[in-house]
Design an enzyme around this catalytic site. Structure first.
Site, PDB file in Angstrom:
ATOM      1  CE  LYS A   1       1.432   5.310   8.318  1.00 48.94           C
ATOM      2  NZ  LYS A   1       1.253   4.307   7.522  1.00 48.94           N
TER       3      LYS A   1
ATOM      4  CE1 TYR B   1      -3.959   2.636   0.412  1.00 49.75           C
ATOM      5  CE2 TYR B   1      -1.943   2.918   2.489  1.00 49.75           C
ATOM      6  CZ  TYR B   1      -3.361   3.746   1.603  1.00 49.75           C
ATOM      7  OH  TYR B   1      -3.699   4.525   1.471  1.00 49.75           O
TER       8      TYR B   1
ATOM      9  CG  ASP C   1       5.554   3.572   0.361  1.00 50.92           C
ATOM     10  OD1 ASP C   1       5.932   4.436   1.538  1.00 50.92           O
ATOM     11  OD2 ASP C   1       4.880   3.937   0.558  1.00 50.92           O
TER      12      ASP C   1
END
Ligand SMILES: *Cc1c(COP(=O)(O)O)cnc(C)c1O
Length: 438
Positions: free
Chosen positions: A273, A150, A245
């Site tokens: 994050k 994702y 990523d």
């Protein structure tokens, strides 16, 4: 145990009903709705350290950590002080600050592959921008991603493998034009041969490959070294940009992130994050030559009204103060090792097929009778989602908050105490015993 029996369900049911009046599905991000495990989401009123508290004050030992950022636990005094001080100085200026320079310097110092870095307001923006940049830099349209990874919710990335030919990706969401999806090739994770086949067929059309270097959005998979070595070699050979990523794994699996764990130098890296300590943030950076293609230096446009927001930057600086402390990640991973080793032992004692995977401050849990850990998305799908749902609700009833989906990773913080870990194991022992009888 029936999930509807938990003490606070009545309150949560009422709050969920009220939320649904004006919020689609009652949530602002789908996984929060508990669709994967059934039952009613818990509404959180506050959190501190390893624990979150619902609206009736019931504590939960938290293994979601806002999906990763809370590596120092919730409401860490050093972070909160930094944010309060920042707020006193004003919330946003739309002009440069020295705090942005400090965060950029810090990340470039810790992650040698990153020579220039640009801040965004979310991980989705970071990956979307990295892909535009890779396309602008190479002058090519096709991108490659992996099944089960994702990278946020931008159009090019909400694509799954087509049922027919390799090169015709299909949108995995309504509203994504097939004309966008057709530029995205989706191949199997952790499969070196799939990478070679893909480059053999499309090598000179591929702008970039984007990958979660350790997958944390299909439960958790630590891929093989061969997978990463192959990926690096094929990208280099064909002039494709390799995008790591690390929105989830960045500063989560170690201070130098997943790229150091595998010894790989990606061309671009995305973050999010942890670098904002819980405030909305993202970043993408990498090789100077590529990054210099972004406006105002180059012709690839990218911008953001709140990018590099002073609250997020000052929270991030405070975060790095503590992450760089000697032994921080060793202590974190010791906790994960203790927890996952003992979970596996307890499951084995109860006769339940259960496996874990881990790296630094994150781990995965699988209900499977197989002797080997799942290696790709198909194998994760073969695990027992019903058993996970039962485990999840049993743990929730006992005050342990896990991700409400069998396709998510778990996160620990420096504030999780030995007492927290032992309480978690006691809860798991009780739930495994109930599951064994069922
Ligand atoms: C969370 C995540 C994103 C998206 O970040 P948002 O801040 O939710 O937009 C992208 N990539 C990975 C690997 C993630 O885990």
């Amino acid at each position: 145990m029936n999930s509807n029996n938990s003490n606070n369900t009545t309150t949560n049911q009422l709050l969920f009903k009220q939320a649904k009046a004006h919020i689609p599905g009652g949530v602002n991000s789908p996984v929060r709705a508990f669709a994967g495990v059934g039952g009613t989401p818990v509404f959180i009123s506050r959190a501190r350290g390893s624990k979150m508290y619902d609206t009736e004050g019931k504590p939960y030992i938290d293994y979601v950590g806002s999906w990763g950022p809370m590596i120092l636990g919730h409401a860490h005094p050093h972070i909160i002080e930094a944010v309060k001080n920042a707020a006193d100085d004003g919330l946003s200026f739309g002009a440069p600050t020295t705090f942005e320079t400090t965060v950029a310097d810090k990340i470039c110092e810790l992650i040698p592959s990153v020579e220039l870095i640009r801040m965004t307001s979310s991980g989705t923006e970071a990956t979307m921008s990295a892909i535009r940049l890779a396309r602008g830099y190479t002058g090519r349209d096709k991108i490659v991603k992996f099944e089960g990874c994702y990278h946020g919710h931008s159009d090019s990335l909400l694509v799954k493998a087509g049922s027919g030919m390799l090169d015709i990706g299909e949108p995995s969401s309504k509203g994504v034009p097939a004309d966008f999806a057709k530029h995205t090739i989706t191949i199997r994770y952790n499969d070196p041969q799939a990478i070679k086949d893909c480059f053999a067929q499309f090598g000179n059309d591929i702008a970039c490959v984007i990958v979660e270097p350790i997958a944390g959005n299909m439960n958790m998979i630590v891929p093989t070294q061969e997978f990463h070595d192959t990926l690096r070699a094929e990208c280099t050979a064909h002039g494709a940009v390799l995008v790591f990523d690390e929105v989830m794994t960045g500063f989560r699996v170690g201070l130098q992130s997943a790229q150091a764990y595998f010894g790989i130098t990606p061309d671009l890296t995305t973050f999010g994050k942890i670098i904002g300590a819980g405030l909305p943030v993202g970043a993408f950076g990498g090789k100077r030559e590529i990054m210099e293609c972004i406006a105002p230096l180059g012709g690839v446009y990218q911008a953001g009204t709140l990018s590099g927001n002073p609250l997020a930057m000052r929270a991030g600086i405070a975060m790095f103060d503590l992450l760089t402390a000697e032994g921080f990640y060793d202590a974190l991973s010791e906790k994960v090792v203790y927890l996952t080793d003992n979970l596996e032992r307890l499951a084995k004692d109860a006769g339940i097929g259960f496996k874990t995977t881990r790296c630094g401050g994150m781990f995965g849990m699988f209900f499977t009778d197989s002797d080997t850990l799942p290696q790709n998305f198909d194998e994760v799908c073969q695990c027992d989602a019903q058993k996970f749902a039962t485990f999840f609700h049993g743990m929730l009833d006992r005050g342990v908050y896990l991700a409400p989906s069998a396709f998510e990773a778990a996160f620990i913080s420096s504030e999780h105490s030995q007492e927290d870990l032992d309480a978690t194991l006691q809860a798991a022992k009780e739930v495994f015993a109930i599951m064994a009888k069922a």
